[in-house]
Design a protein around this motif. Structure first.
Motif, short mmCIF file in Angstrom:
data_model
loop_
_atom_site.label_atom_id
_atom_site.label_comp_id
_atom_site.label_asym_id
_atom_site.label_seq_id
_atom_site.Cartn_x
_atom_site.Cartn_y
_atom_site.Cartn_z
N LEU A 7 11.61 1.62 8.13
CA LEU A 7 10.22 1.24 7.90
C LEU A 7 10.04 -0.26 8.04
CD1 LEU A 7 7.51 2.51 7.10
CD2 LEU A 7 8.12 2.13 4.70
N ARG A 24 9.66 12.70 3.27
CA ARG A 24 8.89 12.90 4.49
C ARG A 24 8.97 11.69 5.42
NH1 ARG A 24 2.52 14.48 4.97
NH2 ARG A 24 2.45 14.11 7.22
N ASP A 25 9.00 10.51 4.82
CA ASP A 25 8.93 9.31 5.63
C ASP A 25 10.30 8.70 5.88
OD1 ASP A 25 5.99 8.86 6.10
OD2 ASP A 25 5.99 9.07 3.92
N MET A 26 10.31 7.78 6.81
CA MET A 26 11.58 7.15 7.19
C MET A 26 12.12 6.27 6.07
SD MET A 26 9.95 4.37 9.85
CE MET A 26 8.61 5.35 10.51
N PRO A 27 13.42 6.01 6.08
CA PRO A 27 14.02 5.18 5.04
C PRO A 27 13.52 3.74 5.14
CG PRO A 27 15.60 5.64 6.77
CD PRO A 27 14.41 6.48 7.05
N TYR A 79 2.79 2.65 -1.86
CA TYR A 79 2.88 3.56 -3.01
C TYR A 79 1.77 4.59 -2.98
CZ TYR A 79 -0.82 1.11 -5.61
OH TYR A 79 -2.01 0.55 -6.02
N TRP A 102 0.82 -1.21 0.00
CA TRP A 102 0.00 0.00 0.00
C TRP A 102 0.86 1.26 0.00
CZ3 TRP A 102 -4.68 0.32 -1.55
CH2 TRP A 102 -5.47 1.43 -1.25
N TRP A 149 1.10 6.32 -0.20
CA TRP A 149 1.34 7.37 0.79
C TRP A 149 2.81 7.72 0.99
CZ3 TRP A 149 4.18 5.86 5.11
CH2 TRP A 149 4.28 4.47 5.33
N TYR A 150 3.71 6.82 0.66
CA TYR A 150 5.11 7.05 0.99
C TYR A 150 5.73 8.19 0.20
CZ TYR A 150 9.93 6.01 2.18
OH TYR A 150 11.22 6.09 2.64
N ARG A 151 6.42 9.06 0.92
CA ARG A 151 7.17 10.15 0.28
C ARG A 151 8.59 10.11 0.80
NH1 ARG A 151 3.37 10.01 -2.09
NH2 ARG A 151 1.48 11.25 -2.11
#
Lengths: 217, 217
Positions: free
Chosen positions: A177, A170-173, A163, A161, A165-167
């Motif tokens: 994750l 902004r998000d952790m590596p 793809y 999923w 929301w992940y940026r």
DNA sequence: GATAGCTTGCATCGAACGTTCGAACTCCCT
DNA sequence: AGGGAGTTCGAACGTTCGATGCAAGCTATC
């Protein structure tokens, strides 16, 4: 044997650019002309590298899935502990996913856009991946009340999923994750040890307080 | 007020049939002529009910999301316990999802196919749902090491992914599935009470294999 | 039996699509 | 220098698409 010809390199470049476009506009929305423009190869020139738009999509998906599976095999080969194996699978998946967002979005999003033999080949690879995950979950000897099929797809849902929301900015590596998701999946959302059954509704519930009221009556 | 006219009923029928077609063929693949054929309404007749193909897609998505949110509000209104609230959210989601597979597949799959005002409106509803879930997760007082954003989207991934695998004739009914997923999400995959951290590699392990290489540096 | 809301079939538009084809170019081997 | 295979191109084909216009007919309510 596998010599690295100019042909190969150009084809791979085309696949990469096409994946980007398919990911952004969607397979059916994107025209061969879009890809011609982006690759700076003429419209007809593209057809030297594939016979149809559908084969182009297939090549993208097959190449991506093949790489993902090859890396998974390599990584899992030298680990036996089921928990660590699960963690490796998740990490491998997320790392590849995030490192190849376009390809993976195409893979997740345009699975139905292939048919016939193309579809069959990709489906087989997909099935191999599913089985790999499932067998690791089996090794974990979970609560026998847990349905393995459900758990497997829940895991893939969690991972695939991203793809949506992940940026990257902004998000952790991916590695971090992967730790989070492994922890979460293995029972990590609440720290407390005791997990009695999730409560089913209590009939003696309280009044009509609407705690979360946001919307239309 | 809201009188149930023949107009309304026909529109809803059109939306339902169109959702089926969009779910099966994809929005861009499906033609208005396909929908005319399936609804047995003439091509021009359809345009009496919407002004454009995009508005038709919007009506489907907005109607589905609206219903989902309305039900969620109603269900959450009479429950305070965070765990039960989470369970209710999941159950509401899965029940609606499975009961309206076509609409929900369109919702998940064709989010990018809307633009402008249409897109904005649907995105707002989507955001409301995300925030509802997130605030319940907050109430649960999770392990502070857990990233809330990640956990929220992991939950939605788990739930929304079902249109990729769920089969009514094969899998458990939504209520049961909701229990499984709630349990799973709250820490239920492994039954064992003690969940020490997911194993980090044991340095005394075999050779130079990097067992658990996580995290940057 | 008139009026307003709804529905049809049919014809048509311009735009965009995937694909094809023969001609031309480039590069390497001799 | 010449030839052939590999590569690239411009131009065009036939089809389908979403959308619109229009004259005609249906149906239910007053």
């Amino acid at each position: 044997m596998t010599k690295r010809t100019a042909y190969d390199e150009k084809l791979e470049r085309i696949l990469r650019v096409a994946a980007d476009i398919f990911a952004r506009k969607g397979y059916h929305q994107a025209s061969i002309r879009d890809i011609a423009r982006a690759t700076e190869v003429s419209l007809s020139g593209l057809y030297y590298y594939f016979d149809s738009k559908e084969e182009l999509l297939f090549l993208i998906q097959d190449h991506a899935f093949g790489t993902l599976l090859r890396r998974l095999d390599r990584v899992l080969a030298r680990e036996e502990d089921p928990r660590r194996r699960l963690h490796l699978l998740i990490e491998n998946h997320l790392r590849f996913f995030i490192g190849n967002m376009a390809e993976m979005k195409v893979l997740s999003h345009e699975a139905d856009s292939l048919s016939g033999e193309f579809r069959r080949i990709v489906d087989t690879k997909k099935r191999r991946l599913t089985l790999a995950a499932r067998s690791i979950l089996e090794e974990l000897n979970p609560d026998p009340a847990v349905d393995l099929r459900t758990a497997t797809f829940a895991l893939f849902g969690m991972m695939n999923w991203i793809y949506n929301w992940y940026r990257e900015d902004r998000d952790m590596p991916p590695e971090e994750l992967a730790e989070h998701m492994t922890q979460l999946f293995l029972g990590g959302f609440l720290q407390e040890g005791n997990l009695d059954n999730v409560p089913s509704g209590d009939p003696s519930a309280e009044g009509d307080t609407r705690i979360w009221s946001s919307g239309p009556g």
